[in-house]
Design an enzyme around this catalytic site. Structure first.
Site, PDB file in Angstrom:
ATOM      1  N   ARG A  57      40.980 -17.031  38.850  1.00 33.72           N
ATOM      2  CA  ARG A  57      40.001 -18.063  39.418  1.00 33.72           C
ATOM      3  C   ARG A  57      40.348 -18.300  40.847  1.00 33.72           C
ATOM      4  O   ARG A  57      39.728 -18.724  41.777  1.00 33.72           O
ATOM      5  CB  ARG A  57      39.792 -19.119  38.546  1.00 33.72           C
ATOM      6  N   HIS A 105      36.253 -32.688  36.380  1.00 31.90           N
ATOM      7  CA  HIS A 105      37.013 -31.841  35.536  1.00 31.90           C
ATOM      8  C   HIS A 105      38.280 -31.204  36.079  1.00 31.90           C
ATOM      9  O   HIS A 105      38.655 -29.991  35.717  1.00 31.90           O
ATOM     10  CB  HIS A 105      36.083 -30.813  35.024  1.00 31.90           C
TER      11      HIS A 105
HETATM   12  N1  APR Z   1      21.782 -22.792  42.402  1.00 36.92           N
HETATM   13  C1  APR Z   1      21.534 -23.880  41.731  1.00 36.92           C
HETATM   14  N2  APR Z   1      21.714 -23.720  40.326  1.00 36.92           N
HETATM   15  C2  APR Z   1      21.927 -22.944  39.985  1.00 36.92           C
HETATM   16  C3  APR Z   1      22.161 -21.462  40.677  1.00 36.92           C
HETATM   17  C4  APR Z   1      21.812 -21.478  42.067  1.00 36.92           C
HETATM   18  N3  APR Z   1      22.102 -20.645  42.741  1.00 36.92           N
HETATM   19  N4  APR Z   1      22.366 -20.398  39.617  1.00 36.92           N
HETATM   20  C5  APR Z   1      22.608 -21.197  38.293  1.00 36.92           C
HETATM   21  N5  APR Z   1      22.313 -22.399  38.567  1.00 36.92           N
HETATM   22  C6  APR Z   1      22.038 -23.348  37.473  1.00 36.92           C
HETATM   23  C7  APR Z   1      21.617 -22.839  36.073  1.00 36.92           C
HETATM   24  O1  APR Z   1      20.192 -22.803  35.928  1.00 36.92           O
HETATM   25  C8  APR Z   1      22.230 -24.037  35.370  1.00 36.92           C
HETATM   26  O2  APR Z   1      21.326 -24.990  34.806  1.00 36.92           O
HETATM   27  O3  APR Z   1      23.411 -23.853  37.274  1.00 36.92           O
HETATM   28  C9  APR Z   1      23.445 -24.356  36.222  1.00 36.92           C
HETATM   29  C10 APR Z   1      24.754 -23.969  35.428  1.00 36.92           C
HETATM   30  O4  APR Z   1      25.050 -24.532  34.214  1.00 36.92           O
HETATM   31  P1  APR Z   1      26.455 -24.383  33.503  1.00 36.92           P
HETATM   32  O5  APR Z   1      26.936 -23.054  33.686  1.00 36.92           O
HETATM   33  O6  APR Z   1      26.347 -24.864  32.160  1.00 36.92           O
HETATM   34  O7  APR Z   1      27.427 -25.341  34.446  1.00 36.92           O
HETATM   35  P2  APR Z   1      27.895 -26.889  34.433  1.00 36.92           P
HETATM   36  O8  APR Z   1      26.560 -27.814  33.840  1.00 36.92           O
HETATM   37  O9  APR Z   1      28.518 -27.282  35.895  1.00 36.92           O
HETATM   38  O10 APR Z   1      28.851 -26.873  33.235  1.00 36.92           O
HETATM   39  C11 APR Z   1      29.336 -28.172  33.024  1.00 36.92           C
HETATM   40  O11 APR Z   1      30.949 -26.902  31.452  1.00 36.92           O
HETATM   41  O12 APR Z   1      32.499 -24.860  31.013  1.00 36.92           O
HETATM   42  C12 APR Z   1      32.284 -26.419  31.407  1.00 36.92           C
HETATM   43  O13 APR Z   1      33.974 -27.633  32.468  1.00 36.92           O
HETATM   44  C13 APR Z   1      32.951 -26.846  32.752  1.00 36.92           C
HETATM   45  O14 APR Z   1      32.333 -28.106  34.373  1.00 36.92           O
HETATM   46  C14 APR Z   1      32.018 -27.303  33.535  1.00 36.92           C
HETATM   47  C15 APR Z   1      30.707 -27.909  32.528  1.00 36.92           C
END
Ligand code: APR
Length: 231
Positions: A57, A105
């Site tokens: 990463r 995080h």
């Molecule tokens: N621009 C904006 N948003 C986007 C894009 C983009 N190009 N592509 C995807 N997304 C959105 C998705 O629709 C989704 O709602 O980003 C979001 C990603 O969600 P997650 O993968 O769940 O990420 P996150 O909410 O940051 O996860 C929280 O989970 O795994 C743990 O600790 C880790 O900080 C992380 C936490």
């Protein structure tokens, strides 16, 4: 006095820079079960695998650059008092030039001692088994893993309470306690949510405006709009 804007960002913020989100990848993070690579249990079971995962990463992070969304949040600082609370472990907000970034995080470019959590070091290279702090303890990524406390949570809550405007970008709002920060926003303040697939059930608030778009496209539109409305 300038209005206070608090920006809560998640993995979607960095997706347009080429870093994959977690849940878009079908519950796997770069092919791994998250509990295998992002929990104290996983680290105890196979520390070499976990270190290698974060080494990959880290290498990947050093090859990517901030996108137009990160850059426009810097522009926002010319007109508002801005603090970013990010769930991301990358440094793309800082590299874009944002001044106030709180990493809920943890940070990929930092490591800390497994024997003394106050010993935190900047780290841009690979981290291997056998690399220790000055007290002789193995170093580990400076990341908040599942099941671990979120040390900056109360600071993040105190910042969220002061928001006149809240912006949420690219997060599924599924992971607590980060998702619970919303409850600290003062009632009635404008909330903007930029996400191509917004999980609106999680964010059921009055004065919510949804911008169904990627960060690189939606954030510039929103920032221009906020600046226009304000001046
Ligand atoms: N621009 C904006 N948003 C986007 C894009 C983009 N190009 N592509 C995807 N997304 C959105 C998705 O629709 C989704 O709602 O980003 C979001 C990603 O969600 P997650 O993968 O769940 O990420 P996150 O909410 O940051 O996860 C929280 O989970 O795994 C743990 O600790 C880790 O900080 C992380 C936490």
């Amino acid at each position: 006095m300038q209005k206070k804007i608090v920006v809560l960002t998640g993995a979607g913020m960095s997706a347009d820079s080429g870093l994959k989100t977690f849940r878009d990848a079908g519950g796997l993070w770069e092919g791994h079960d998250v509990m295998e690579v992002a929990s104290p249990y996983g680290f105890a079971r196979d520390p070499a695998l976990v270190l290698d995962f974060y080494n990959q990463r880290r290498r990947q992070l050093l090859k990517v650059i901030p996108n137009a969304g990160h850059k426009m949040l810097v522009e926002l600082e010319r007109h508002f008092n801005v603090t970013i609370i990010t769930q991301n472990i990358d440094d793309l907000h800082e590299r874009a030039g944002s001044s106030h970034v709180l990493h809920l995080h943890g940070e990929l470019l930092k490591v800390r001692s497994t024997g003394d959590e106050t010993l935190v070091l900047d780290w841009k290279n690979d981290l291997n088994l056998g690399e220790t702090c000055s007290k002789g303890y193995q170093l580990r990524p400076h990341i908040v893993w599942f099941g671990e406390e979120v040390p900056l949570l109360s600071e993040a809550a105190q910042i969220t309470v002061t928001a006149d405007i809240l912006i949420i970008i690219g997060t599924s709002m599924q992971v607590y306690p980060a998702a619970g920060l919303l409850n600290y926003a003062r009632q009635g303040i404008p909330i903007y949510f930029v996400d191509p697939k917004p999980s609106i059930n999680a964010i059921d608030f009055e004065n919510l405006t949804i911008i169904q778009s990627t960060a690189a496209k939606g954030v510039p539109t929103l920032v221009k709009d906020l600046v226009r409305k304000e001046f």
